[in-house]
Design a protein around this motif. Structure first.
Motif, mmCIF file in Angstrom:
data_model
loop_
_atom_site.group_PDB
_atom_site.id
_atom_site.type_symbol
_atom_site.label_atom_id
_atom_site.label_comp_id
_atom_site.label_asym_id
_atom_site.label_seq_id
_atom_site.Cartn_x
_atom_site.Cartn_y
_atom_site.Cartn_z
ATOM 1 N N THR A 135 0.828 -1.335 -0.056
ATOM 2 C CA THR A 135 0.042 0.154 -0.061
ATOM 3 C C THR A 135 0.905 1.244 -0.164
ATOM 4 O O THR A 135 2.217 1.331 0.296
ATOM 5 C CB THR A 135 -0.841 0.023 1.305
ATOM 6 N N VAL A 136 0.143 2.582 0.030
ATOM 7 C CA VAL A 136 1.043 3.808 -0.140
ATOM 8 C C VAL A 136 1.820 3.942 1.115
ATOM 9 O O VAL A 136 2.792 4.033 1.147
ATOM 10 C CB VAL A 136 -0.067 4.751 -0.324
ATOM 11 N N GLU A 137 0.883 3.552 2.284
ATOM 12 C CA GLU A 137 1.540 3.454 3.689
ATOM 13 C C GLU A 137 2.777 2.752 3.723
ATOM 14 O O GLU A 137 3.835 3.004 4.218
ATOM 15 C CB GLU A 137 0.522 3.460 4.816
ATOM 16 N N LYS A 138 2.742 1.546 3.360
ATOM 17 C CA LYS A 138 3.569 0.421 3.548
ATOM 18 C C LYS A 138 4.990 0.695 2.402
ATOM 19 O O LYS A 138 5.941 0.682 2.905
ATOM 20 C CB LYS A 138 3.360 -0.877 3.436
ATOM 21 N N ASN A 139 4.596 1.308 1.296
ATOM 22 C CA ASN A 139 5.861 1.983 0.468
ATOM 23 C C ASN A 139 6.404 2.950 1.188
ATOM 24 O O ASN A 139 7.833 3.178 1.120
ATOM 25 C CB ASN A 139 5.149 2.465 -0.850
ATOM 26 N N VAL A 140 5.664 3.805 1.794
ATOM 27 C CA VAL A 140 6.492 5.197 2.417
ATOM 28 C C VAL A 140 7.219 4.595 3.542
ATOM 29 O O VAL A 140 8.328 5.100 3.946
ATOM 30 C CB VAL A 140 5.464 5.944 2.966
ATOM 31 N N LEU A 141 6.975 3.477 4.368
ATOM 32 C CA LEU A 141 7.796 3.018 5.172
ATOM 33 C C LEU A 141 8.905 2.090 4.920
ATOM 34 O O LEU A 141 9.548 1.698 5.864
ATOM 35 C CB LEU A 141 6.711 2.357 6.304
ATOM 36 N N LEU A 142 8.747 1.804 3.609
ATOM 37 C CA LEU A 142 9.936 0.742 3.045
ATOM 38 C C LEU A 142 11.336 1.189 3.654
ATOM 39 O O LEU A 142 12.018 0.283 4.035
ATOM 40 C CB LEU A 142 9.742 0.596 1.558
ATOM 41 N N GLY A 143 11.674 2.455 3.378
ATOM 42 C CA GLY A 143 13.079 2.728 3.676
ATOM 43 C C GLY A 143 13.449 2.738 5.167
ATOM 44 O O GLY A 143 14.525 2.301 5.588
ATOM 45 N N LEU A 144 12.572 2.921 5.920
ATOM 46 C CA LEU A 144 12.771 2.881 7.503
ATOM 47 C C LEU A 144 12.998 1.557 7.634
ATOM 48 O O LEU A 144 13.737 1.077 8.490
ATOM 49 C CB LEU A 144 11.581 3.753 8.190
ATOM 50 N N GLU A 145 12.207 0.654 7.040
ATOM 51 C CA GLU A 145 12.162 -0.811 7.330
ATOM 52 C C GLU A 145 13.591 -1.227 6.945
ATOM 53 O O GLU A 145 14.061 -2.079 7.777
ATOM 54 C CB GLU A 145 11.193 -1.674 6.883
ATOM 55 N N VAL A 146 14.000 -1.077 5.774
ATOM 56 C CA VAL A 146 15.326 -1.409 5.362
ATOM 57 C C VAL A 146 16.413 -1.081 6.213
ATOM 58 O O VAL A 146 17.502 -1.744 6.408
ATOM 59 C CB VAL A 146 15.447 -1.002 3.808
ATOM 60 N N GLN A 147 16.381 0.078 6.579
ATOM 61 C CA GLN A 147 17.334 0.669 7.714
ATOM 62 C C GLN A 147 17.255 0.416 8.985
ATOM 63 O O GLN A 147 18.066 0.927 9.892
ATOM 64 C CB GLN A 147 17.494 2.510 7.352
ATOM 65 N N HIS A 148 16.387 -0.253 9.279
ATOM 66 C CA HIS A 148 15.805 -0.659 10.783
ATOM 67 C C HIS A 148 15.863 0.445 11.551
ATOM 68 O O HIS A 148 16.349 0.680 12.692
ATOM 69 C CB HIS A 148 17.134 -1.666 11.215
ATOM 70 N N ARG A 149 15.115 1.565 10.996
ATOM 71 C CA ARG A 149 14.716 2.681 11.766
ATOM 72 C C ARG A 149 13.318 2.986 12.223
ATOM 73 O O ARG A 149 12.755 3.957 12.335
ATOM 74 C CB ARG A 149 15.421 3.945 11.070
ATOM 75 N N LEU A 150 12.461 1.905 11.736
ATOM 76 C CA LEU A 150 10.861 1.881 11.789
ATOM 77 C C LEU A 150 10.606 1.731 13.434
ATOM 78 O O LEU A 150 10.708 0.684 13.973
ATOM 79 C CB LEU A 150 10.483 0.649 10.900
ATOM 80 N N THR A 182 -4.073 3.481 2.157
ATOM 81 C CA THR A 182 -4.657 1.987 1.866
ATOM 82 C C THR A 182 -4.314 1.573 0.293
ATOM 83 O O THR A 182 -4.956 0.275 0.010
ATOM 84 C CB THR A 182 -5.787 1.524 2.636
ATOM 85 N N TYR A 183 -4.364 2.782 -0.584
ATOM 86 C CA TYR A 183 -4.388 2.285 -2.107
ATOM 87 C C TYR A 183 -3.131 1.813 -2.592
ATOM 88 O O TYR A 183 -2.008 1.691 -1.850
ATOM 89 C CB TYR A 183 -4.470 3.807 -2.632
ATOM 90 N N LYS A 184 -3.078 0.995 -3.418
ATOM 91 C CA LYS A 184 -1.824 0.289 -4.019
ATOM 92 C C LYS A 184 -1.403 1.442 -5.202
ATOM 93 O O LYS A 184 -2.158 2.214 -5.780
ATOM 94 C CB LYS A 184 -2.325 -1.129 -4.655
#
Length: 248
Positions: A89-104, A126-128
């Motif tokens: 989703t849009v939200e999960k795409n926005v959070l992706l970088g934070l997840e990858v850098q273990h900063r979420l 919630t959109y794709k």
């Protein structure tokens, strides 16, 4: 007086192929100031994107040095394509970088979602990506980059894949977001009008090997949007000056 965020000192870059040595960048001297919006223009293939790769550390100079104002300076890179993941989703795409850098964290998640809300995308969380327009996708990509809290944004022709009307509207929105977040930015573009309408200064590069031909100060107030700048009497004077500098 603005402090220097980034400094190129006599930077050269050469690479080798079976045909021999090719110099991509030669004796480049350039600064980027804190809080500044700098645009880079130049002929196709002259090395504009290579400069961004040098800043990111993806390439190393053959000669010279690149100095940052602080060793922990955070960089954000926005590419020509949004590279959103279709299954997220849009939200999960926005959070992706934070997840990858273990900063979420809860705090970083709240800040990222706050950016979506602030810039008109909160109702699309919630959109794709397939459900969004091209301009909206690029805004999501920018917010994904901003969620990492970069000190310096590197924008590699972020509007080039969009139609003209969308480019104009999105440049206004991206400019407003970057100014609103008080970020420094470097924009690589082939579009002279885009450079003049968005930048505080425009660096004009020569054909390869890239050298700095001219650094042009753009005198429009920062409060003017890119669309408003295009209507100013001096706009065409800046355009013509840069156009002449780009001629062989």
């Amino acid at each position: 007086m603005q402090s220097e965020l980034l400094t190129f000192s006599d930077v050269s870059l050469s690479y080798y192929t079976v045909e021999g040595e090719t110099t991509a960048i030669q004796n480049l001297n350039m600064t980027v100031n804190d809080g500044e919006f700098l645009a880079i223009v130049g002929p196709s293939g002259c090395g504009k994107t290579t400069v961004l790769s040098l800043i990111m550390g993806l390439l190393k100079p053959s000669k010279g040095s690149i100095r940052f104002s602080a060793p922990d300076l955070r960089l954000g890179y926005m590419l020509q394509r949004d590279h959103l993941l279709d299954h997220r989703t849009v939200e999960k795409n926005v959070l992706l970088g934070l997840e990858v850098q273990h900063r979420l964290t809860e705090e970083s998640r709240a800040r990222a979602i706050g950016l979506l809300d602030r810039y008109g995308l909160g109702s699309f969380r919630t959109y794709k990506p397939a459900q969004l327009s091209g301009g909206m996708r690029q805004k999501v990509a920018l917010i994904r980059t901003l969620a990492l809290e970069p000190d310096l944004l590197l924008l590699d022709e972020p509007f080039s894949a969009l139609d003209y009307q969308t480019r104009l509207n999105l440049s206004d929105e991206v400019y407003r977001i970057i100014r609103g977040e008080h970020k420094s930015a470097i924009l690589v573009t082939h579009d002279i009008s885009e450079a003049v309408s968005m930048a505080d200064r425009v660096a004009v590069f020569s054909a390869r090997p890239a050298r700095l031909k001219e650094m042009i100060n753009i005198g429009f107030p920062a409060v003017l949007s890119p669309l408003e700048r295009r209507k100013q009497p001096d706009f065409h004077d800046y355009f013509d000056r840069i156009w002449k500098e780009l001629q062989p």
